[in-house]
Design an enzyme around this catalytic site. Structure first.
Site, PDB file in Angstrom:
ATOM      1  N   ASP A 156       0.870  -1.222   0.161  1.00  0.00           N
ATOM      2  CA  ASP A 156       0.087  -0.147  -0.036  1.00  0.00           C
ATOM      3  C   ASP A 156       0.880   1.164   0.063  1.00  0.00           C
ATOM      4  O   ASP A 156       2.056   1.022   0.266  1.00  0.00           O
ATOM      5  CB  ASP A 156      -0.773  -0.137   1.320  1.00  0.00           C
ATOM      6  CG  ASP A 156      -1.904   1.440   1.368  1.00  0.00           C
ATOM      7  OD1 ASP A 156      -2.303   1.814   0.300  1.00  0.00           O
ATOM      8  OD2 ASP A 156      -2.025   1.722   2.474  1.00  0.00           O
ATOM      9  N   LYS A 157       0.311   2.502  -0.253  1.00  0.00           N
ATOM     10  CA  LYS A 157       1.368   3.723  -0.144  1.00  0.00           C
ATOM     11  C   LYS A 157       0.998   4.385   1.026  1.00  0.00           C
ATOM     12  O   LYS A 157       1.775   4.666   1.734  1.00  0.00           O
ATOM     13  CB  LYS A 157       0.835   4.459  -1.570  1.00  0.00           C
ATOM     14  CG  LYS A 157       1.679   5.629  -1.575  1.00  0.00           C
ATOM     15  CD  LYS A 157       1.477   6.631  -2.573  1.00  0.00           C
ATOM     16  CE  LYS A 157       0.219   7.361  -2.530  1.00  0.00           C
ATOM     17  NZ  LYS A 157       0.447   8.800  -1.325  1.00  0.00           N
ATOM     18  N   ASP A 167      -4.472   6.429  -5.432  1.00  0.00           N
ATOM     19  CA  ASP A 167      -4.142   7.597  -5.974  1.00  0.00           C
ATOM     20  C   ASP A 167      -4.196   7.789  -7.482  1.00  0.00           C
ATOM     21  O   ASP A 167      -4.495   6.703  -8.242  1.00  0.00           O
ATOM     22  CB  ASP A 167      -2.626   7.928  -5.676  1.00  0.00           C
ATOM     23  CG  ASP A 167      -2.387   8.363  -4.015  1.00  0.00           C
ATOM     24  OD1 ASP A 167      -3.047   8.841  -3.570  1.00  0.00           O
ATOM     25  OD2 ASP A 167      -1.452   8.246  -3.470  1.00  0.00           O
ATOM     26  N   ASN A 185      -8.344  -1.266   5.171  1.00  0.00           N
ATOM     27  CA  ASN A 185      -8.519  -1.919   3.702  1.00  0.00           C
ATOM     28  C   ASN A 185      -7.344  -2.677   2.986  1.00  0.00           C
ATOM     29  O   ASN A 185      -7.349  -2.950   1.727  1.00  0.00           O
ATOM     30  CB  ASN A 185      -8.534  -0.588   2.660  1.00  0.00           C
ATOM     31  CG  ASN A 185      -7.342   0.315   2.935  1.00  0.00           C
ATOM     32  OD1 ASN A 185      -6.647   0.344   3.724  1.00  0.00           O
ATOM     33  ND2 ASN A 185      -7.009   1.207   1.977  1.00  0.00           N
ATOM     34  N   ASP A 186      -6.283  -2.712   3.807  1.00  0.00           N
ATOM     35  CA  ASP A 186      -5.362  -3.759   3.576  1.00  0.00           C
ATOM     36  C   ASP A 186      -5.313  -4.886   4.003  1.00  0.00           C
ATOM     37  O   ASP A 186      -4.562  -6.039   3.717  1.00  0.00           O
ATOM     38  CB  ASP A 186      -3.874  -3.133   3.780  1.00  0.00           C
ATOM     39  CG  ASP A 186      -3.818  -1.606   3.191  1.00  0.00           C
ATOM     40  OD1 ASP A 186      -3.779  -1.444   1.980  1.00  0.00           O
ATOM     41  OD2 ASP A 186      -3.436  -0.851   4.099  1.00  0.00           O
TER      42      ASP A 186
END
Length: 1734
Positions: free
Chosen positions: A837-838, A1153, A1355-1356
């Site tokens: 994830d970022k 993003d 959400n991960d």
């Protein structure tokens, strides 16, 4: 010590919150210990071979030279005298008289006509000279014989009847063989011959007479033939009386001719029977009874101490005991012996041959070393080969595989874009519960008693054993132990019960300690005190938590010490001490978030239950207890579930239905274990208790994942079991064949006519079948019983060391790393793909308000990290950011004079700017706190974004100052920050954010209730499509600025709003209230109503325009502005990703993003590099563009789609239908064109709204089909393109829409083929389900590739659980990702050390450990199998039961376990400087089938050498110069000694780092074996209890240790086994090295590798520093900087006590920039670090 420290570290109190979480300094591995790296250098290996070769050459030469002492031996070396009794039986008239018995046996005496045997000695034969029996094919080592040779068993179990005849049922296996009627003392009596024990002894009671040429009797003696001289008084059996009773001989013969003393003659007992007990003393008895290891053996009978002079001698032999015929021979031999035994030829030749071969190898190594003395060539490192499984059928859905049993609030997967949270309301079966107050006594709910421990004192043993026997290995060994307790077993049951019980006990102790900690935690939890309303007393009373029941009214009250109390159960809030009915909760125990969450009591109930505000502060109230006593309410809520914030309920009170909601912030739901903050008290109704509370239902263990090594091990074990089956089958066939052979049928000493379950010559097939199970028991150690518990203990220690690593500890946040899974540490060393994830993972999740766009004007000065990274890539330097003006809040860094200080009021866009700032200040659910003595507010927001917006609005002139229930108080000023006129606004409705809408909205009104506003903020794709373009002249410029912000790596949100008509709002609100009271489907209904309001639908009940473009709507929003937040990268993220990429790990970043943002973040983090450009982009905009290039090579289907879409744009329905008719002819377009044609047929001419909606629907379907077609085309092109390697590697960027098309069944394999050839993949605009989908795509379709997923938020979770290894970042998004993970890290940058250091070490260690475990066990087991070839396949063990029981547990376990914990083949600084060293795990070099097979084959070869060479060197079962017999147990002890030496040295050859602990354990293991022998062999039978009746190894080591052959056999056999390994490892590492071998040699001899600047750490003392002693900041891992990568101290003492130290890492440099530091040593020897950075 190591494991005790580890267990102590694990047993620390987890509830001790006062202490720092910093890892302890007392971990064993953090102690200072000199480390020596083992590298096989040429001089070292050559010297070893030379030394061993010379030693063996000298010993062999001496042994061969000793042969000259036997003067009169024939030149061929045959025995001096040999008498073949078998020939006597074959031709009785020639040598002896045969008695007329029914079984032809040899006569009882030599006839007078039989001349003595004469022989001549040419030279003197110095004494002592030994007289031996020589036998062939005499199976003393048969299991039946060995089992019956225990004298104590005879004494206890043999009985004699009144006539003195032994009972025939006394002892199984020792039945009388033959009765022989003889006249003894004038009386006919039956004489019995016994098949074993003393009966077999009589076989050797012949008489001999040796005379010289003058007829002088040569004196000989029996003194010295026993190894137990002087021990008679200590021997426990003392069987003399029994011997008198039970030892039989023929008697009656003239013993005077034998040369024996008169005491050897039999004497008559009162019954007239001659007894032979005087013929054998206790000591001789024991020697004779000891069976030989081989069926061909010598047995010492007499000794001639003075030797023999030269001359002629005559030997007369009187065979005094008749025997039945057998296939072997019985003879005699005269010889002498020395240090090398009697057969010096073989011993000398073998030793000399091994020495010569060793010297030849030494010469060869020397030649190679001279010819190739220089540096070795660095091997090339490549990515591991990827083989995609095209036939993989994924049967489970993404959700089933990713989520498993973990109940978390993440989205269900959908490829239509409609991803809805998995809530209880959306389930098909929606059960409800009603909670009444006062509680209904007839309704029963779960109590509030919490029990997390598994066991009680009563249930622990049965339940723990039940759980342990779920493991197949334990069941296997249980079956073996049970079989070992049956008559089929060749060993005692103790041999297997003891290690099995030990393994189970170790696991049980570990489980018990863990469960006891849970038990203590439960007691503490259940004993906490809270207040519950007593209906009888009408007041609250204190009760323990466990007494809280569903329906109880609970008061949570802050104590006098202001310590925040915890909520004892899941409560529905009724009222609070605040006037506005709010309270604040800290949910850190629930989700890890420390920011406060607000809860709001139902307004009507709160006002009913509380009194007037206090006069003192005016903000607090008291509860009216009288009204509380009369309160009657009923709560209707859903059944318990694990969704933390889900609470859809309603409360019925006085005819009113009041909706109750949950949510992370807001609502009326208070979860158990949350803490009450900033509130004196609150009162709630208990709705869920005990195990049904949210926190208890979320207490699930991480998903059970199995490591790659364990998966392969399960397959390999099947192969080992197959080998075991083959060996048992061979043994069974051999046993059946031997039982059917004349060798055993004629073996009178085994009593073949008396059958038993394991020996039956009459039924060889049955014996063979049963022998299969005997061999299964005997060889069961092929599968090591201690492997699993050893691996578990090792992984436990490694996990504790990972958690205790101070280099993975975030000191500033006091957050250590944590290993939550104990079974995957070796998997960390094999990672091929990382899915990351970022936000919050690569970034800090600390939002900084950087820029904004208002009315098309960009505001904000300074540069973000991405801009600076791009500039650095282009070789440009950017100036520093300007400082914020005075008066701004601390931490607020936004600078722009046009907005700061109220200057915006002078702008012509004043109204738009004010709306924008007002939207930021109001559109949220943040709370305000004021620290004492400060007027600067602290905002408690659900997300960092909202906190940044509120702070920015305050500093720019619109101040959110407080919130009272539904009221928000705002100050607007152009003066100092925080000043201005206050105005109150009322929140009418709040629509929270969800992953589908990607926006939030709030409906507010002013105090007049006439001005109703809708304020929206969200992603640009969710808001910009609904902006009224006609009323927004700056729409395009704003969109351009949104794209620009995205390119700069900034997070953009669009703010908009509109004025609502009261009538419109009133109608909508009525439906909103009704939806709020729904029992089922509430979430979906509220979400649909939110979309209707935000998108201004013109029809009710429609789906969101985002998912269905045909939904009628109006674009009526007014654009307020766009914010651009910078989420700064975490420290060292760029360096970490760069290191991982160099380690041949492919990284996929999955983010929500924009595409441009994702690309620039990729460059900023070094995921994408200039060499990768041009990037391969697959985006929706590109796929649906009107680029003429698409028409080239377009398929007919794609052309039809393009034409049809163009016709739809022009609203030409007939043309659409015409194209659809032709398009349906193509099979690929039949479905889509059929649907489009059906819609087009309904369109009527005109521009009405219905036609417009139909055309939108057509365009939506055509775009989806065209997108899929072009994505397919692009992927095919990309798949072909990436087949050609690119210097910098390929990179792929794809957005979520195209990803959905690429992940369809027909495209996913093509997409995967193209993706795996890319060095980096960036997926943007993806949903949580797509993250899991991508992870599973790689995991399920590429066998052998290990995936890792890392994220920080809920959400991960699906992605984390889908990967082989999941890592949760312990950040600011709560603990849901951590709870679902296998490892938890405070920082992404620590992933580098976790994988490259801990992962690599763990894989290398455990892979070798497992291989070695099988090696040492197979080496042991195969010696037993080879022994079966000598004992007629009787399954007789070669080793004593005590040896077998402790071989794995004691003698060979510690070296491999210390290796698996301590071994470090390379220093961390070397690995960090050269991450490509990690690639060994990708090729599975430590646990491949080839390596595992090599260990297995090596074990078989070593077992063959150790068994056969050792037995041959033991010289026909005789010791050294004493000439005494070498028996079965002496041979077994010698062989096992050599096995232990060999396996320990082999372990040492695989150990790369040596400390004093290694030497202590490795050498100590061998010393423990010898100490065990000294003690264990010193216990006489029965001294350890009645079970220890066997005389197997009593006194064996004392005799073995005196003989040189015992020690020489160890030297020869161990050299034969280990020197080839040393030779192979040296040649392989020197001339065919892998990357690990190369850098070990670089470190060992850096002068040969001037281009490699690495630190030599072989003589350095490693010290783990405290966090404050080193810099946790950016580090450069260049070769130049690697030298000081670890604080070190010189081991050797300096004369002046000077110490050499290197600071940990170079000084701070900007992330991704700067130059490496230089190192120099000053005049005093101190290493200095000089920065080259500007």
């Amino acid at each position: 010590m190591l494991f005790i420290s580890a267990m102590a570290a694990q047993s620390k109190d987890p509830h001790d919150k006062k202490k720092s979480k910093a890892p302890s300094k007392n971990i064993v591995l953090q102690q200072r210990a000199p480390v020596q790296q083992l590298v096989f250098t040429g001089p070292c290996v050559i010297s070893t071979f030379l030394l061993v070769g010379l030693i063996l050459l000298i010993i062999g030469s001496i042994a061969l030279s000793q042969r000259s002492h036997i003067k009169s031996f024939p030149s061929n070396g045959s025995p001096l005298v040999y008498f073949d009794l078998d020939k006597c039986i074959q031709n009785p008239s020639s040598a002896c008289r045969c008695a007329p018995t029914e079984r032809s046996v040899c006569g009882n005496q030599v006839t007078q006509s039989n001349p003595p045997i004469s022989f001549t000695l040419q030279e003197d034969l110095p004494g002592p000279v030994y007289f031996y029996y020589t036998l062939t094919k005499f199976f003393q080592n048969h299991r039946r014989y060995v089992a019956s040779q225990d004298p104590v068993q005879y004494r206890d179990k043999w009985t004699v009847d009144a006539a003195g005849v032994p009972s025939t049922g006394s002892f199984s296996g020792c039945w009388p063989l033959e009765s022989y009627t003889e006249s003894i003392a004038g009386k006919e009596e039956k004489i019995y011959y016994y098949p074993c024990g003393l009966g077999a002894l009589s076989f050797f009671n012949d008489t001999f007479l040796l005379q010289d040429s003058n007829s002088n009797v040569v004196p000989w003696t029996k003194e010295g033939i026993s190894s137990r001289a002087g021990l008679k008084g200590r021997y426990a059996s003392q069987s003399e009386a029994w011997l008198k009773q039970n030892c039989y001989s023929l008697g009656g013969y003239d013993f005077s001719l034998s040369g024996f003393s008169e005491t050897l003659r039999g004497t008559a007992n009162p019954a007239g029977r001659y007894n032979c007990w005087h013929n054998v003393s206790d000591e001789d008895f024991m020697v004779w009874m000891r069976p030989a290891a081989s069926p061909d053996f010598w047995k010492l009978h007499r000794i001639i101490p003075n030797g023999l002079k030269a001359g002629t001698y005559r030997l007369s032999i009187n065979v005094n005991f008749p025997v039945a015929s057998f296939r072997g021979t019985k003879g005699f031999v005269l010889t002498n012996a020395n240090t090398f035994g009697t057969d010096r030829t073989f011993v000398g030749a073998m030793t000399l041959a091994v020495g010569c071969i060793t010297l030849v190898c030494c010469a060869g190594l020397l030649v190679l070393f001279i010819m190739f003395p220089g540096a070795i060539q660095k091997p090339e490192v490549k990515y591991s080969e990827v083989v995609i499984n095209h036939n993989q059928a994924v049967k489970r859905t993404v959700f089933e595989k990713a989520a498993g049993t973990m109940k978390s609030n993440f989205s269900l997967p959908s490829f239509t874009g409609k991803d809805y949270p998995a809530t209880a309301d959306d389930s098909e079966a929606n059960d409800r519960r009603e909670v009444e107050c006062p509680p209904d006594p007839h309704k029963h709910f779960e109590s509030n008693y919490v029990k997390t421990n598994k066991y009680t004192i009563v249930t622990f043993l049965p339940l723990n054993l039940f759980l342990q026997f779920h493991r197949l290995a334990n069941c296997y060994f249980l079956v073996i132990a049970i079989l070992a307790s049956t008559p089929l077993s060749p060993v005692t049951g103790t041999t297997y019960w003891f290690p099995l019980i030990s393994v189970l006990a170790i696991s049980a102790i570990k489980d018990a300690s863990e469960d006891y900690r849970r038990y203590k935690s439960d007691i503490e939890e259940n004993s906490r005190v809270t207040e519950v309303f007593n209906w009888d007393r009408g007041d609250f009373e204190q009760v323990p938590w466990k007494q809280v029941a569903v329906g109880s009214i609970v008061r949570v009250k802050t104590g006098d010490d202001d310590c925040p109390p915890m909520v004892p159960a899941d409560l529905s809030l009724l009222c609070t001490s605040s006037v506005d009915g709010t309270c604040f909760l800290e949910t850190a125990n629930l989700d890890g978030e420390t920011n406060l969450k607000i809860r709001e009591a139902p307004e009507a109930l709160h006002k009913h239950l509380v009194g007037e505000p206090h006069q003192v502060d005016g903000h607090s109230v008291d509860c009216n207890l009288a009204k509380l006593k009369t309160l009657k309410v009923k709560v209707n809520c859903h059944i318990p579930d694990a969704l933390l914030y889900d609470f859809n309920a309603r409360i019925e009170w006085e005819g009113q239905d009041i909706p109750l909601t949950g949510g992370a912030s807001g609502g009326q739901f208070m979860q158990r274990s949350t803490k009450l903050k900033n509130t004196k008290w609150c009162i709630g109704l208990a709705v869920y208790t005990g195990k049904e509370t949210k926190i208890q239902m979320n207490m699930t263990d991480p998903p059970n994942k199995v490591s790659n090594i364990e998966r392969k091990l399960n397959v390999y074990i099947i192969g080992i079991l197959a080998i075991l089956g083959i060996l048992c089958l061979v043994g069974a066939i051999g046993a059946g064949t031997m039982n059917n052979s004349s060798e055993l049928k004629g073996a009178w000493y085994l009593s073949p006519q008396n059958t038993s379950i394991s020996f039956n010559v009459q039924k060889p097939g049955t014996t063979g079948f049963l022998s299969f199970f005997s061999f299964l028991i005997l060889l069961s150690l092929l599968v090591p019983i201690s492997l699993y518990v050893s691996v578990e203990m090792v992984k436990l220690v490694i996990s504790i060391l990972i958690s205790s690593d101070r280099e993975m500890y975030a000191e500033e946040d006091d957050i250590p790393s944590k290993a939550r899974s104990l079974g995957l540490c070796e998997e960390l060393g094999q990672i091929n793909y990382i899915f990351s994830d970022k936000t919050g993972t690569l970034t800090q999740n600390l939002m900084e308000f950087k820029k904004c766009s208002i009315a098309g004007v960009e505001y904000g000065q300074g540069y973000c990290e991405v801009e600076r990274a791009i500039a650095r890539r282009q070789g440009r330097d950017l100036p520093d950011d300007p400082l914020p003006p005075p008066g701004a809040d601390p931490g607020f860094k936004f600078v722009d004079d046009r907005l700061m200080g109220g200057k915006w009021r002078e702008s012509q866009d004043r109204k738009i700017i004010e709306d924008f700032l007002f939207n930021m200040a109001v559109n949220h659910n943040a709370q305000v706190e004021y620290n004492e003595g400060s007027d600067i507010p602290a905002y408690q927001a659900e997300s960092p974004d909202e906190g940044a917006f509120v702070q920015a609005a305050r500093n720019l002139g619109v101040f959110f100052c407080r919130r009272n229930m539904k009221d928000i108080h705002i100050k607007t000023s152009d003066g100092p920050v925080g000043q201005g006129v206050e105005k109150k606004w009322t929140v009418l409705n709040f629509n929270a954010f969800d992953n589908n809408r990607k926006r939030t909205s709030v409906v507010i009104s002013d105090e007049t209730k006439s001005n109703i506003l809708l304020l929206i903020k969200g992603a640009d794709t969710s808001v910009m499509p609904f902006i009224d373009v006609n009323a927004c002249p700056y729409y395009k410029s704003t969109q351009q600025q949104v794209d620009k912000f995205g390119e700069q790596g900034l997070r953009t949100l669009v703010f908009a709003g509109r004025v609502l008509e009261p009538e419109y709002y009133s109608a909508w609100n009525d439906r909103f209230k009704k939806a709020s009271l729904l029992s089922d489907g509430r979430e979906k209904a509220l979400r649909q109503l939110a979309c209707e309001l935000e998108e201004h639908h013109t029809a009710d009940g429609c789906e969101s325009v985002l998912f269905d473009s045909s939904t009628p709507h109006e674009r009526s929003l007014t654009l307020h502005g766009v914010t651009a937040l910078e989420d700064k990268l975490q420290e060292n993220v760029g360096e970490c990703i760069s290191q991982l990429a160099k380690a041949m790990i492919k990284i996929w970043v999955l983010t929500g993003d924009k595409l441009e943002t994702a690309i620039n973040i990729g460059f900023a983090t070094a995921l994408l590099t200039q060499e990768m450009e041009p990037l391969n982009r697959i985006s929706q905009d590109d796929m649906l563009s009107d680029d003429p290039g698409w028409s080239k090579d377009a398929s007919q289907h794609e052309q039809n789609l393009t034409r049809c879409l163009d016709a739809s744009h022009h609203r030409n329905a007939p043309l659409v239908q015409e194209i659809c008719k032709s398009g349906k002819q193509n099979s690929s377009g039949a479905e889509v064109f059929s649907k489009v044609e059906e819609i087009a047929s309904r369109i009527k001419q005109g521009n009405d709204a219905q036609s417009y909606a139909e055309f939108l629907s057509i365009e939506s379907k055509l775009k989806d089909a065209l997108l899929k077609e072009r994505v397919k085309r692009k992927i095919i092109e990309l798949s072909k393109l990436t087949q050609t390697p690119k210097p910098g590697g390929w990179a792929l960027v794809i957005d979520g829409t195209c990803l959905r098309a690429a992940a369809t069944p027909e495209l996913k394999i093509l997409f995967l083929e193209a993706s795996v050839r890319c060095k980096a993949v960036v997926c943007c605009r993806v949903t949580p389900s797509q993250k899991a989908q991508m992870t599973l795509l790689v995991k399920d379709n590429i066998p052998g590739q290990i995936t890792l997923a890392i994220g920080d938020g809920a959400n991960d979770v699906s992605m984390i659980q889908a990967a082989h290894i999941g890592i949760g970042i312990r950040g600011k998004e709560g603990q849901q990702a951590v709870l679902a993970s296998d490892y938890a890290l405070p920082r992404f940058a620590y992933l580098e050390r976790l994988l490259l250091i801990h992962g690599r070490w763990s894989y290398n260690r455990i892979g070798t450990m497992v291989c070695y475990f099988f090696y040492k066990n197979i080496s042991y087991a195969f010696t037993l199998f080879w022994f079966s070839l000598n004992n007629a396949f009787s399954a007789q063990p070669l080793y004593d039961d005590g040896y077998q029981a402790l071989y794995n547990l004691v003698f060979t376990s510690l070296p491999v376990m210390f290796f698996a914990v301590l071994d470090r083949d390379l220093h961390p600084s070397v690995v960090r400087a050269h991450p490509e060293l990690y690639s060994a795990g990708h090729f599975n070099v430590r646990f491949s089938l080839a390596r595992f097979s090599m260990f297995i084959v090596g074990a078989i070869v070593h077992a063959t050498v150790l068994y056969f060479v050792t037995l041959e060197m033991l010289d026909l079962n005789t010791y050294g110069s004493s000439g005494r017999n070498q028996d079965l147990w002496g041979a077994g002890t010698t062989v096992l000694t050599n096995v232990i030496w060999t396996v320990t040295i082999v372990m040492g050859l695989h150990t790369r780092s040596w400390t004093w602990m290694h030497w202590f354990v490795y050498v100590g293991s061998i010393l423990v074996w010898y100490l065990f022998l000294v003690s264990y062999n010193g216990f006489p039978p029965e001294s350890l209890g009645s079970w220890d009746t066997q005389d197997n190894v009593y006194d064996v080591i004392y005799e073995l240790g005196k003989g040189f052959l015992f020690w020489l056999s160890s030297i020869v056999t161990v050299s034969m086994c280990t020197l080839p390994i040393l030779f192979y490892k040296y040649c392989k590492e020197q001339y065919f090295p892998n990357i690990d071998d190369y850098y070990r040699r670089v470190v060992k001899n850096p002068s040969l590798y001037p281009a490699e600047h690495l630190p030599s750490t072989s003589n350095l003392d490693i010290k783990i520093c405290q966090p404050h002693e080193r810099n946790f900041g950016s580090r450069e891992y260049s070769p130049e900087a690697a030298r000081e990568a670890t604080r070190v101290e010189e081991v050797e003492d300096e004369p002046a006590g000077v110490q050499m130290e290197a600071r940990r890492g170079p000084p701070q440099t900007p992330s991704g920039g700067g130059r490496p530091n230089k190192i120099k040593k000053d005049s005093q020897g101190i290493l200095e670090v000089q920065s080259s950075s500007p």
